[in-house]
Design an enzyme around this catalytic site. Structure first.
Site, PDB file in Angstrom:
ATOM      1  N   LYS A  74       0.620  -1.421   0.027  1.00  0.00           N
ATOM      2  CA  LYS A  74      -0.010  -0.132   0.117  1.00  0.00           C
ATOM      3  C   LYS A  74       0.794   1.163   0.075  1.00  0.00           C
ATOM      4  CE  LYS A  74      -4.390  -1.420   2.141  1.00  0.00           C
ATOM      5  NZ  LYS A  74      -5.269  -1.060   3.396  1.00  0.00           N
ATOM      6  N   ASP A 110     -10.210   3.207   2.148  1.00  0.00           N
ATOM      7  CA  ASP A 110     -10.171   2.956   3.825  1.00  0.00           C
ATOM      8  C   ASP A 110     -11.029   3.758   4.645  1.00  0.00           C
ATOM      9  OD1 ASP A 110      -9.140   0.533   3.336  1.00  0.00           O
ATOM     10  OD2 ASP A 110      -7.181   1.299   3.745  1.00  0.00           O
ATOM     11  N   ASN A 158      -0.682   4.951  21.592  1.00  0.00           N
ATOM     12  CA  ASN A 158       0.273   3.929  20.498  1.00  0.00           C
ATOM     13  C   ASN A 158       1.478   3.860  21.639  1.00  0.00           C
ATOM     14  OD1 ASN A 158       0.723   2.559  18.083  1.00  0.00           O
ATOM     15  ND2 ASN A 158       2.643   3.875  17.904  1.00  0.00           N
TER      16      ASN A 158
END
Length: 282
Positions: A74, A110, A158
């Site tokens: 991608k 997406d 994260n």
């Protein structure tokens, strides 16, 4: 579903990835072409990373009309495209290519897929506070979609805080108030923020394997929380959501709508969503 009759007019579409045999796209895209009477086939093409440039040249040489791109290509594929959409620019990943006589346009569907799936759970979410877990390509798509939808508060968690901070920095041109909208925290601080968030989104691959450790203490989830896990199965996070009586969703609606958007980019026709959904649900 009748058999596809292939002739000299049949157009070819497909998906490239490595591995790609597990992809659900060939079934539901082929069903969509058939439902609208479009003479086309959709095939999986397994492409090793070192062969990506050759594959892109092959798309042009063979006049393949459109391609979906999945992992691990991608990001890398962008350098071989002639034009990219705003989504690709910000997300840094392309999952859909349209071939116009050898001129390759790159799109990312997406973000659209995530937002359309989310609307099925909760149509009005702009005033909700989000916790987005992860800072990879999927997280970028989710955050991009939320910012474009007018969401005003996102907590981005994260393990590597620096990676999450890069998203904030890269999205500054998208919204000049981005630093006020997105608050970056380390993964181990999630539980301190659960009281203030309404919607929790896991964009990581944690939960794919049953032995994966939890992202946080799932017993702290409340019934009012809405939970989305973009993995295509009922993960432990979603099991906990179900036990608490939360609204929840796995990754299939995102897959459905991103595929529908790709179909529309290629054909210019409205995707037969219910036909595609039926195939995916089997």
């Amino acid at each position: 579903m009748s058999n596809v009759l292939v002739d000299g007019e049949t157009e070819v579409y497909g998906i490239i990835g490595y591995p790609v045999r597990h992809s659900k796209s060939p079934q539901f895209q082929t069903a969509a072409f058939q439902a609208l009477g479009i003479n086309a086939v959709y095939l999986p093409f397994q492409v090793r990373p070192e062969d990506l440039q050759k594959a892109i040249n092959g798309i042009k040489a063979l006049s393949i009309k459109g391609i979906n791109v999945t992992v691990p290509h991608k990001e890398e594929v962008i350098k071989y495209l002639d034009e990219i959409s705003e989504e690709v620019e910000y997300i840094g990943a392309c999952n859909t290519i349209k071939n116009i006589d050898g001129y390759l346009q790159g799109f990312n569907t997406d973000a659209y897929g995530f937002i359309e799936g989310l609307k099925e759970l909760t149509p009005d979410f702009a005033d909700k506070e989000f916790l987005v877990i992860g800072a990879g390509g999927a997280s970028r798509a989710v955050v991009y979609g939320l910012i474009k939808s007018g969401v005003q508060k996102i907590i981005l968690a994260n393990r590597t805080v620096k990676k999450a901070e890069e998203i904030v920095s890269d999205f500054k041109k998208l919204n000049r108030f981005i630093e006020e909208i997105i608050e970056v925290i380390p993964l181990n601080q999630i539980e301190n923020h659960l009281k203030e968030v309404d919607i929790i989104v896991n964009t990581t691959s944690i939960g794919l394997k049953d032995e994966d450790p939890p992202l946080f203490d799932y017993s702290k989830i409340e019934k009012r929380h809405i939970i989305v896990d973009i993995i295509y199965k009922k993960t432990k996070l979603l099991q906990a959501a179900e036990e608490k009586g939360c609204l929840y969703q796995d990754g299939l609606p995102m897959l459905l709508y991103q595929g529908a958007k790709a179909f529309e980019i290629w054909t210019g026709q409205r995707a037969p969503i219910e036909v595609m959904r039926e195939i995916l649900s089997k």
